[in-house]
Scaffold this active site. Structure first.
Site, PDB file in Angstrom:
ATOM      1  N   SER A  56      32.626  37.008  29.012  1.00 12.52           N
ATOM      2  CA  SER A  56      33.735  36.799  28.073  1.00 12.52           C
ATOM      3  C   SER A  56      33.200  36.120  26.831  1.00 12.52           C
ATOM      4  CB  SER A  56      34.801  35.897  28.708  1.00 12.52           C
ATOM      5  OG  SER A  56      35.759  35.518  27.725  1.00 12.52           O
ATOM      6  N   TYR A  94      37.010  28.216  32.916  1.00  5.38           N
ATOM      7  CA  TYR A  94      36.751  29.669  32.894  1.00  5.38           C
ATOM      8  C   TYR A  94      35.574  29.958  31.964  1.00  5.38           C
ATOM      9  CZ  TYR A  94      37.680  34.550  31.432  1.00  5.38           C
ATOM     10  OH  TYR A  94      37.576  35.891  31.112  1.00  5.38           O
TER      11      TYR A  94
HETATM   12  P1  NAP Z   1      43.371  42.190  34.934  1.00  6.99           P
HETATM   13  O1  NAP Z   1      44.068  43.168  34.078  1.00  6.99           O
HETATM   14  O2  NAP Z   1      44.131  41.005  35.452  1.00  6.99           O
HETATM   15  O3  NAP Z   1      42.722  42.987  36.179  1.00  6.99           O
HETATM   16  C1  NAP Z   1      42.002  42.267  37.123  1.00  6.99           C
HETATM   17  C2  NAP Z   1      41.461  43.194  38.198  1.00  6.99           C
HETATM   18  O4  NAP Z   1      40.654  42.397  39.078  1.00  6.99           O
HETATM   19  C3  NAP Z   1      42.549  43.802  39.073  1.00  6.99           C
HETATM   20  O5  NAP Z   1      42.120  45.067  39.536  1.00  6.99           O
HETATM   21  C4  NAP Z   1      42.618  42.806  40.241  1.00  6.99           C
HETATM   22  O6  NAP Z   1      43.148  43.364  41.438  1.00  6.99           O
HETATM   23  C5  NAP Z   1      41.153  42.460  40.400  1.00  6.99           C
HETATM   24  N1  NAP Z   1      40.949  41.178  41.074  1.00  6.99           N
HETATM   25  C6  NAP Z   1      41.403  39.960  40.691  1.00  6.99           C
HETATM   26  N2  NAP Z   1      41.060  39.014  41.585  1.00  6.99           N
HETATM   27  C7  NAP Z   1      40.360  39.669  42.558  1.00  6.99           C
HETATM   28  C8  NAP Z   1      39.752  39.262  43.780  1.00  6.99           C
HETATM   29  N3  NAP Z   1      39.786  37.983  44.197  1.00  6.99           N
HETATM   30  N4  NAP Z   1      39.160  40.192  44.545  1.00  6.99           N
HETATM   31  C9  NAP Z   1      39.111  41.490  44.161  1.00  6.99           C
HETATM   32  N5  NAP Z   1      39.663  41.943  43.009  1.00  6.99           N
HETATM   33  C10 NAP Z   1      40.285  41.034  42.228  1.00  6.99           C
HETATM   34  O7  NAP Z   1      42.112  41.540  34.191  1.00  6.99           O
HETATM   35  P2  NAP Z   1      41.310  42.081  32.897  1.00  6.99           P
HETATM   36  O8  NAP Z   1      41.937  41.482  31.694  1.00  6.99           O
HETATM   37  O9  NAP Z   1      41.127  43.543  32.979  1.00  6.99           O
HETATM   38  O10 NAP Z   1      39.908  41.331  33.107  1.00  6.99           O
HETATM   39  C11 NAP Z   1      38.799  42.000  33.707  1.00  6.99           C
HETATM   40  C12 NAP Z   1      37.546  41.175  33.467  1.00  6.99           C
HETATM   41  O11 NAP Z   1      37.358  41.013  32.062  1.00  6.99           O
HETATM   42  C13 NAP Z   1      37.614  39.764  34.052  1.00  6.99           C
HETATM   43  O12 NAP Z   1      36.335  39.389  34.533  1.00  6.99           O
HETATM   44  C14 NAP Z   1      37.987  38.915  32.854  1.00  6.99           C
HETATM   45  O13 NAP Z   1      37.572  37.585  33.016  1.00  6.99           O
HETATM   46  C15 NAP Z   1      37.225  39.636  31.753  1.00  6.99           C
HETATM   47  N6  NAP Z   1      37.730  39.390  30.408  1.00  6.99           N
HETATM   48  C16 NAP Z   1      39.005  39.742  30.063  1.00  6.99           C
HETATM   49  C17 NAP Z   1      39.439  39.492  28.773  1.00  6.99           C
HETATM   50  C18 NAP Z   1      40.821  39.848  28.305  1.00  6.99           C
HETATM   51  O14 NAP Z   1      41.217  39.389  27.228  1.00  6.99           O
HETATM   52  N7  NAP Z   1      41.595  40.641  29.048  1.00  6.99           N
HETATM   53  C19 NAP Z   1      38.574  38.888  27.845  1.00  6.99           C
HETATM   54  C20 NAP Z   1      37.290  38.556  28.238  1.00  6.99           C
HETATM   55  C21 NAP Z   1      36.873  38.808  29.524  1.00  6.99           C
HETATM   56  P3  NAP Z   1      44.771  43.425  41.693  1.00  6.99           P
HETATM   57  O15 NAP Z   1      45.281  44.487  40.777  1.00  6.99           O
HETATM   58  O16 NAP Z   1      44.898  43.796  43.113  1.00  6.99           O
HETATM   59  O17 NAP Z   1      45.290  42.081  41.341  1.00  6.99           O
END
Ligand code: NAP
Length: 242
Positions: free
Chosen positions: A137, A151
């Site tokens: 991130s 985080y």
């Molecule tokens: P998201 O929309 O909340 O999706 C999260 C995904 O991870 C879902 O498929 C969820 O499964 C799965 N997950 C969560 N906890 C888990 C666990 N304990 N075991 C297995 N699977 C798990 O999140 P996102 O925004 O796409 O983020 C994805 C990655 O990008 C993360 O590492 C996040 O830190 C990083 N990131 C995101 C952003 C942003 O602004 N969105 C920015 C920087 C970095 P369920 O659907 O079953 O809950």
């Protein structure tokens, strides 16, 4: 090509899955709870003509990681993506159990998924070689004051993981790279307690807007491809200049 995406059923992971399906990757998509989202993303990937398996397995448990990789079988790529911010507030106001849970999911689980990935990909253990992409991130270098320092600290650990592990496994046919997204339009922000975060932060980004999950997916797809054959041990920022 056969690629495992943790958290591959919603948000950035789902966009990565659809993009990789379009590129011809067979897929294994891990997730924690949301069966409906998993079925939806699986159907979308299958429509693009690839094999797609979903596995409900919590990556914060050893059993979850083991069952995920057991179901995955032989792989050529792993996208270490599952993660969450979980809470928004100052460190002083964040309960200790939330701090622990944040580091557990975003750093400890990322380390253990990376460990499992190089064990399956590495040529010395019978693997085909391949690529591990760690989703970091922009928070790792910004520190996220007032939002989620714990985080940011965990994601800085992921960047160190990428640097060190890349050197450990380079001679084993495995590249290890990272992608550091900025603020991306997924439900991660609402889930952590601030549904309006996209509108609040978007104007502060030099490009003047938040990012889309497919813009992160394009970077992941390139890093997984042979076009990035000389790229390892580094993290590509996809954050609109922030
Ligand atoms: P998201 O929309 O909340 O999706 C999260 C995904 O991870 C879902 O498929 C969820 O499964 C799965 N997950 C969560 N906890 C888990 C666990 N304990 N075991 C297995 N699977 C798990 O999140 P996102 O925004 O796409 O983020 C994805 C990655 O990008 C993360 O590492 C996040 O830190 C990083 N990131 C995101 C952003 C942003 O602004 N969105 C920015 C920087 C970095 P369920 O659907 O079953 O809950």
């Amino acid at each position: 090509m056969r690629t495992l995406v943790t958290g591959g059923t919603r948000g950035i992971g789902a966009a990565v899955a659809r993009r990789l399906a379009a590129d011809g990757h067979d897929l294994v998509l891990g997730y924690a709870r949301d069966d409906a989202a998993a079925a939806h993303t699986q159907a979308a990937c299958r429509e693009l003509g690839v094999d797609c398996t979903t596995v409900r397995a919590d990556v914060t448990t050893d059993d979850g990681i083991e069952s995920l990789f057991a179901a995955a079988g032989d792989l050529t790529g792993v996208v270490n993506n599952a993660g969450a911010t979980l809470h928004i507030g100052t460190l002083a106001d964040t309960p200790p159990d939330v701090v622990r849970a944040t580091v557990d999911l975003n750093l400890t689980s990322a380390l253990l998924v990376a460990r499992a990935a190089v064990r399956v990909l590495g040529r010395s253990r019978g693997g085909a070689g391949g690529v591990l992409v760690n989703i970091s991130s922009g928070a790792a270098t910004l520190g996220s004051p007032g939002e989620y320092v714990q985080y940011a600290a965990a994601k800085a650990g992921v960047d160190a993981l990428t640097i060190g592990l890349a050197q450990e496994v380079a001679s084993d046919g495995v590249r290890v790279v990272g992608v550091a997204p900025g603020i991306i339009e997924t439900t991660i922000h609402a889930d952590a307690g601030e549904p309006g975060r996209i509108e609040r932060v978007g104007p502060l980004v030099p490009l003047g807007r938040t990012g889309r999950a497919d813009e992160v997916a394009n970077a992941v797809a390139w890093l997984l491809s042979d076009e990035a054959s000389y790229v390892t041990g580094t993290t590509l920022r996809v954050a609109g200049g922030r």
